[in-house]
Design a protein around this motif. Sequence first.
Motif, PDB file in Angstrom:
ATOM      1  N   SER B  56       8.464   5.371 -25.239  1.00 13.66           N
ATOM      2  CA  SER B  56       8.032   4.050 -25.671  1.00 13.66           C
ATOM      3  C   SER B  56       9.009   3.422 -26.658  1.00 13.66           C
ATOM      4  CB  SER B  56       6.628   4.116 -26.269  1.00 13.66           C
ATOM      5  OG  SER B  56       6.232   2.844 -26.674  1.00 13.66           O
ATOM      6  N   CYS B  57       9.059   3.934 -27.899  1.00 17.59           N
ATOM      7  CA  CYS B  57       9.723   3.140 -28.950  1.00 17.59           C
ATOM      8  C   CYS B  57      11.241   3.259 -28.976  1.00 17.59           C
ATOM      9  CB  CYS B  57       9.154   3.513 -30.313  1.00 17.59           C
ATOM     10  SG  CYS B  57       9.794   5.059 -30.952  1.00 17.59           S
ATOM     11  N   ARG B  58      11.800   4.343 -28.491  1.00 19.06           N
ATOM     12  CA  ARG B  58      13.244   4.628 -28.497  1.00 19.06           C
ATOM     13  C   ARG B  58      13.819   4.760 -29.906  1.00 19.06           C
ATOM     14  NH1 ARG B  58      16.057   0.118 -26.001  1.00 19.06           N
ATOM     15  NH2 ARG B  58      14.355  -1.096 -26.871  1.00 19.06           N
ATOM     16  N   MET B  59      12.985   4.954 -30.919  1.00 17.69           N
ATOM     17  CA  MET B  59      13.526   5.055 -32.282  1.00 17.69           C
ATOM     18  C   MET B  59      12.816   6.125 -33.111  1.00 17.69           C
ATOM     19  SD  MET B  59      12.261   1.250 -33.162  1.00 17.69           S
ATOM     20  CE  MET B  59      12.433   1.206 -34.917  1.00 17.69           C
ATOM     21  N   GLY B  60      12.336   7.185 -32.460  1.00 17.99           N
ATOM     22  CA  GLY B  60      11.796   8.322 -33.206  1.00 17.99           C
ATOM     23  C   GLY B  60      10.549   8.032 -34.002  1.00 17.99           C
ATOM     24  N   VAL B  61       9.748   7.084 -33.545  1.00 16.52           N
ATOM     25  CA  VAL B  61       8.535   6.736 -34.284  1.00 16.52           C
ATOM     26  C   VAL B  61       7.270   7.048 -33.480  1.00 16.52           C
ATOM     27  CG1 VAL B  61       7.227   4.831 -35.294  1.00 16.52           C
ATOM     28  CG2 VAL B  61       9.682   4.948 -35.637  1.00 16.52           C
ATOM     29  N   CYS B  62       7.327   6.820 -32.156  1.00 16.01           N
ATOM     30  CA  CYS B  62       6.079   6.910 -31.380  1.00 16.01           C
ATOM     31  C   CYS B  62       5.728   8.338 -30.963  1.00 16.01           C
ATOM     32  CB  CYS B  62       6.136   6.002 -30.158  1.00 16.01           C
ATOM     33  SG  CYS B  62       7.182   6.626 -28.832  1.00 16.01           S
ATOM     34  N   GLY B  63       6.728   9.202 -30.855  1.00 17.83           N
ATOM     35  CA  GLY B  63       6.457  10.595 -30.490  1.00 17.83           C
ATOM     36  C   GLY B  63       6.121  10.818 -29.026  1.00 17.83           C
ATOM     37  N   SER B  64       6.526   9.908 -28.139  1.00 23.61           N
ATOM     38  CA  SER B  64       6.178  10.033 -26.717  1.00 23.61           C
ATOM     39  C   SER B  64       7.185  10.837 -25.911  1.00 23.61           C
ATOM     40  CB  SER B  64       6.093   8.636 -26.065  1.00 23.61           C
ATOM     41  OG  SER B  64       5.229   7.820 -26.786  1.00 23.61           O
ATOM     42  N   GLN B 140      -1.892  12.279 -56.741  1.00 23.54           N
ATOM     43  CA  GLN B 140      -2.880  12.624 -55.703  1.00 23.54           C
ATOM     44  C   GLN B 140      -2.335  12.310 -54.312  1.00 23.54           C
ATOM     45  OE1 GLN B 140      -6.055  10.288 -57.367  1.00 23.54           O
ATOM     46  NE2 GLN B 140      -7.181  12.113 -58.047  1.00 23.54           N
ATOM     47  N   LEU B 141      -1.591  11.225 -54.203  1.00 25.02           N
ATOM     48  CA  LEU B 141      -0.982  10.847 -52.923  1.00 25.02           C
ATOM     49  C   LEU B 141       0.100  11.860 -52.531  1.00 25.02           C
ATOM     50  CD1 LEU B 141      -0.411   8.693 -50.655  1.00 25.02           C
ATOM     51  CD2 LEU B 141       1.202   7.662 -52.227  1.00 25.02           C
ATOM     52  N   TYR B 142       0.852  12.297 -53.529  1.00 24.44           N
ATOM     53  CA  TYR B 142       1.982  13.200 -53.295  1.00 24.44           C
ATOM     54  C   TYR B 142       1.527  14.530 -52.697  1.00 24.44           C
ATOM     55  CZ  TYR B 142       6.204  15.909 -54.200  1.00 24.44           C
ATOM     56  OH  TYR B 142       7.302  16.712 -54.056  1.00 24.44           O
ATOM     57  N   ARG B 143       0.300  14.969 -53.029  1.00 25.67           N
ATOM     58  CA  ARG B 143      -0.188  16.275 -52.550  1.00 25.67           C
ATOM     59  C   ARG B 143      -0.208  16.358 -51.024  1.00 25.67           C
ATOM     60  NH1 ARG B 143      -5.637  18.453 -54.466  1.00 25.67           N
ATOM     61  NH2 ARG B 143      -4.726  20.451 -53.895  1.00 25.67           N
ATOM     62  N   TYR B 144      -0.508  15.249 -50.353  1.00 28.27           N
ATOM     63  CA  TYR B 144      -0.675  15.321 -48.895  1.00 28.27           C
ATOM     64  C   TYR B 144       0.276  14.421 -48.108  1.00 28.27           C
ATOM     65  CZ  TYR B 144      -3.085  10.863 -49.138  1.00 28.27           C
ATOM     66  OH  TYR B 144      -3.370   9.549 -49.337  1.00 28.27           O
ATOM     67  N   LYS B 145       1.053  13.567 -48.824  1.00 28.48           N
ATOM     68  CA  LYS B 145       1.781  12.502 -48.130  1.00 28.48           C
ATOM     69  C   LYS B 145       2.693  13.045 -47.014  1.00 28.48           C
ATOM     70  CE  LYS B 145       4.451   8.372 -48.634  1.00 28.48           C
ATOM     71  NZ  LYS B 145       5.705   7.908 -49.148  1.00 28.48           N
ATOM     72  N   GLN B 146       3.437  14.106 -47.325  1.00 25.75           N
ATOM     73  CA  GLN B 146       4.375  14.656 -46.341  1.00 25.75           C
ATOM     74  C   GLN B 146       3.644  15.051 -45.054  1.00 25.75           C
ATOM     75  OE1 GLN B 146       6.110  18.310 -47.609  1.00 25.75           O
ATOM     76  NE2 GLN B 146       7.679  18.289 -46.007  1.00 25.75           N
ATOM     77  N   PHE B 147       2.437  15.627 -45.198  1.00 28.54           N
ATOM     78  CA  PHE B 147       1.694  16.112 -44.029  1.00 28.54           C
ATOM     79  C   PHE B 147       1.071  14.958 -43.230  1.00 28.54           C
ATOM     80  CE2 PHE B 147       0.894  19.836 -47.078  1.00 28.54           C
ATOM     81  CZ  PHE B 147       2.139  20.369 -46.788  1.00 28.54           C
ATOM     82  N   SER B 148       1.116  13.758 -43.798  1.00 23.51           N
ATOM     83  CA  SER B 148       0.522  12.626 -43.082  1.00 23.51           C
ATOM     84  C   SER B 148       1.570  11.893 -42.246  1.00 23.51           C
ATOM     85  CB  SER B 148      -0.122  11.650 -44.076  1.00 23.51           C
ATOM     86  OG  SER B 148       0.889  10.979 -44.802  1.00 23.51           O
ATOM     87  N   MET B 149       2.819  12.394 -42.243  1.00 22.91           N
ATOM     88  CA  MET B 149       3.882  11.692 -41.526  1.00 22.91           C
ATOM     89  C   MET B 149       3.986  12.096 -40.053  1.00 22.91           C
ATOM     90  SD  MET B 149       4.749   9.921 -44.024  1.00 22.91           S
ATOM     91  CE  MET B 149       6.269   9.030 -43.754  1.00 22.91           C
ATOM     92  N   CYS B 150       3.071  12.947 -39.581  1.00 21.87           N
ATOM     93  CA  CYS B 150       3.117  13.455 -38.203  1.00 21.87           C
ATOM     94  C   CYS B 150       2.968  12.315 -37.199  1.00 21.87           C
ATOM     95  CB  CYS B 150       1.991  14.474 -38.013  1.00 21.87           C
ATOM     96  SG  CYS B 150       1.796  15.043 -36.331  1.00 21.87           S
ATOM     97  N   ILE B 151       3.784  12.374 -36.114  1.00 23.55           N
ATOM     98  CA  ILE B 151       3.704  11.343 -35.074  1.00 23.55           C
ATOM     99  C   ILE B 151       3.112  11.906 -33.779  1.00 23.55           C
ATOM    100  CG2 ILE B 151       5.568   9.924 -36.017  1.00 23.55           C
ATOM    101  CD1 ILE B 151       7.463  11.239 -33.967  1.00 23.55           C
ATOM    102  N   ASN B 152       2.518  13.100 -33.853  1.00 18.79           N
ATOM    103  CA  ASN B 152       1.867  13.720 -32.682  1.00 18.79           C
ATOM    104  C   ASN B 152       2.799  13.845 -31.481  1.00 18.79           C
ATOM    105  OD1 ASN B 152      -0.466  13.800 -34.186  1.00 18.79           O
ATOM    106  ND2 ASN B 152      -1.209  11.845 -33.402  1.00 18.79           N
TER     107      ASN B 152
END
Lengths: 113, 248
Positions: B56-64, B140-152
Amino acid sequence: MARSNEPAVWSLFAAGGALTALVLPIHVLLFVFLVPFGVLAGDPDALLAFLRHPLFRLYAFVLCCLGLVHAAHRLRFTLVDLGLHGLAVPIAWICYLGAVLGTVVALYAVIVL
Amino acid sequence: MAEETIVLRVQRYRPEQDSDPYFQDYEVPYRKDWVVLDALNWIKEYKDGTLSFRWSCRMGVCGSCGMMVNGRPRLTCNTFLREFYPNPITVEPLVNFDIERDLVICMDTFLEKLKKVKPWIIRREVKSPEEGPYNQTPAQLYRYKQFSMCINCMLCYAACPVVGMHPEFLGPAALALGVRYLLDSRDQGWNERMEEVGSHEGVWGCTFVGECSEVCPKHVDPAAAIQQGKVLATLDWFKRWLMPWGQK
């Protein structure tokens, strides 16, 4: 799904890993290199008395026991992940029996030596 | 001067006509700034319109566009041909999944696992819009932010040997997301989420091989999330044993 009781085993594994990584290198440095090669000169009798103190014996036993649990658990899953899936059960037995044997030897050592 | 070319060995499988997957070679133009996905699109456009793949996106964002490129799980949109030129490039569908067609995998099992960790904020007390947002400090945001960057993108599922051996294992991306919500100060769904994350099929299935974090294109580090999940589940387990009256 239900919560697993794995934490009981895993906490031993984690404690073994942390303890081994933190203090074992110090003991290797002290008793394998510095003391035998005379870099750290001191009164041998005082050192022996220290090592034979009941608290040090207890500490040495806990260190050996937890380190062996960690090693057995890690080795077991590494071998299975490397493709020995069919041998998972015998591998588990051999690893944990090894840890138990090592613990018995450690117990003997801290009592007798 | 003759045009430089590179060979793509592409795994084909069309269930209505093929009994087994097989490889088909395509010679495609070699361009320094082309990625594997560009080459696949060139094949689709000029050589063989029957080739199927997701993108789909051709730029490493959509994860397809995750596929096995020379045996490694990669996003084909950020894997350049120049990394392999002049050698041929083998392109296969992600391993550890059923194949739907050619390079397209069936992601039903992944979506089921994702749903199990309840990847949304669960609230017992819901604020009305007039009461304002659920505020969070930067810490509080820093504790989980990295783990929320998943693109499936599911590369971690293809990389994980445990997923291959135990299909019931929830797997890196779903568990990282579960831990992400366990670490979120706004979330109040600890107990119900821990039922899944702290189960045998959850974090305890992981043997810490760490390949998930090696292949992750967004540096989510799912292996770290799972190890943090093990610590959280262990503390929770001891708390339940020592203070059984303390359960909400």
